[in-house]
Design an enzyme around this catalytic site. Sequence first.
Site, PDB file in Angstrom:
ATOM      1  N   HIS A 191      -2.986  -9.500   1.823  1.00  0.00           N
ATOM      2  CA  HIS A 191      -4.300  -9.741   1.915  1.00  0.00           C
ATOM      3  C   HIS A 191      -4.944 -10.841   3.144  1.00  0.00           C
ATOM      4  CE1 HIS A 191      -4.397  -7.700  -2.043  1.00  0.00           C
ATOM      5  NE2 HIS A 191      -5.424  -7.139  -1.535  1.00  0.00           N
ATOM      6  N   ARG A 195       0.415  -2.042  -6.060  1.00  0.00           N
ATOM      7  CA  ARG A 195      -0.425  -3.340  -5.296  1.00  0.00           C
ATOM      8  C   ARG A 195      -1.295  -4.070  -6.148  1.00  0.00           C
ATOM      9  NH1 ARG A 195      -0.894  -5.147  -0.007  1.00  0.00           N
ATOM     10  NH2 ARG A 195      -2.980  -5.707   0.605  1.00  0.00           N
ATOM     11  N   ARG A 251       0.967  -1.305   0.017  1.00  0.00           N
ATOM     12  CA  ARG A 251       0.058  -0.098   0.036  1.00  0.00           C
ATOM     13  C   ARG A 251       1.028   1.391  -0.051  1.00  0.00           C
ATOM     14  NH1 ARG A 251      -1.933  -3.598   3.580  1.00  0.00           N
ATOM     15  NH2 ARG A 251      -4.291  -4.323   3.318  1.00  0.00           N
ATOM     16  N   HIS A 297      -2.261   3.029  -5.074  1.00  0.00           N
ATOM     17  CA  HIS A 297      -2.547   1.400  -5.176  1.00  0.00           C
ATOM     18  C   HIS A 297      -2.538   0.890  -6.329  1.00  0.00           C
ATOM     19  CE1 HIS A 297      -4.880  -1.468  -2.800  1.00  0.00           C
ATOM     20  NE2 HIS A 297      -5.305  -1.785  -3.939  1.00  0.00           N
ATOM     21  N   LYS A 300      -2.096  -1.218   7.496  1.00  0.00           N
ATOM     22  CA  LYS A 300      -3.759  -0.824   7.484  1.00  0.00           C
ATOM     23  C   LYS A 300      -4.327  -2.129   8.350  1.00  0.00           C
ATOM     24  CE  LYS A 300      -7.763   0.219   4.966  1.00  0.00           C
ATOM     25  NZ  LYS A 300      -8.435   0.222   3.294  1.00  0.00           N
ATOM     26  N   TYR A 346      -8.618  -8.932  -7.921  1.00  0.00           N
ATOM     27  CA  TYR A 346      -7.527  -9.090  -8.634  1.00  0.00           C
ATOM     28  C   TYR A 346      -7.392 -10.126  -9.491  1.00  0.00           C
ATOM     29  CZ  TYR A 346      -6.741  -5.213  -5.284  1.00  0.00           C
ATOM     30  OH  TYR A 346      -6.884  -3.762  -4.855  1.00  0.00           O
TER      31      TYR A 346
END
Length: 292
Positions: A267, A244, A134, A241, A161, A276
Site C-alpha cells: 500500500h 489481501r 492482489r 481481494h 497495479k 483495514y
Amino acid sequence: MLQLIEQSLSANTRRAYLSDLAHFEAWGGAIPAKPATLATYLADHADRLRIATLVRRVTAIGKAHEARGLPNPVRSELVRATLRGIRRTRGTPQRGARPLLKEDLGLIVDALDTTLRGRRDRALLLVGFAGGFRRSELVGLDRADIAPVREGLVVTLRRSKTDQAGHGRTIGIPFGRTRWCPVTGLEAWLSSSGIESGPLFRPINRHGHVASGRLSGEAVSIIVRERAAAAGLDRRGYSGHSLRAGLATSAARAGVPSWKIRTQTGHASDAMLARYVRSGELFIDNAVSALL
C-alpha cells in the site's frame, strides 16, 4: 484518441479506461472537453452510476487530455465541485471485499484434502494471504519469482497495479509457526505438480492434469468462495481481494504497526490502508467492554 493511453497502463486498467472514454463519446463528449461539458456529463449520470465509476471515468478523460498535452479539465474547480456535490448528496459507503481473517483461513485450509487440486488451493490461499497479494499479482507469479532462503521465501513481484513501470519489489514470506505455513504449503504444491518453470499457479483439468498456462484472477475469487463454502462459512462477500484484505485486517488486530503491514502489502500510504486498520481495531479496547 482511444489509443493515446494504450501503452502506459495495465491491461485491465486500459480496458476499463477505453470503455469509459467510449461511454463519454457516446454521450456526446469529445476530447478536448471543456470543464462545463464534463460537469454536465457527471450530473447527467449521478443518479445512475456509482461514485467510484464516475471518478474512474473522469480519470480516464483526464488521462486522454494529458496524453495529448491538453489542459486537464478534471483539475478545474467546476468539475471538482460537481464531484463533491455528488458525493454529499448521493454518495454511499464504499463496499470492499470481505476480509478472509486468519481464523477463517485456518478453517478453510484444514478442510482441504491432499489431492493435487487441494494442494494447489492450499498453497494459493496461504501464499496469497501471507504476501498480501492482489489476485492479479498472485496469478502473475512465475516459478522463477520464488527464491528459498533460510527464513522462508523471497518473492519477486515484477509488476503490480501500483507499479505500472515494472520496477518490481520483493516480499518476504517466513516459515509459519502453525500448521498453516505458507512455505511448506507451496513446497508441497511444487513437489506434487512438478512445476519447474513458468506460471506458479495453474488450472487443473477434470482428469487431474496440470495445464501449462496460468490461473485467471477470477479463478482466485471462485476458489476463495468455493473453499469457504466447503469449510462451512458463508461465501457471500468473499472475493480474490479477500486474501489481501484479510492479511491487513488480521495484522491490525494483532497490533502490527501500519508501516510493517504496508511493507508486506505494498500500500502506498497509511491512508490507503486505513479502512483495514479501522476494521481490525473495532474491538480493541472497545469502550463497551468495560461496561457490559
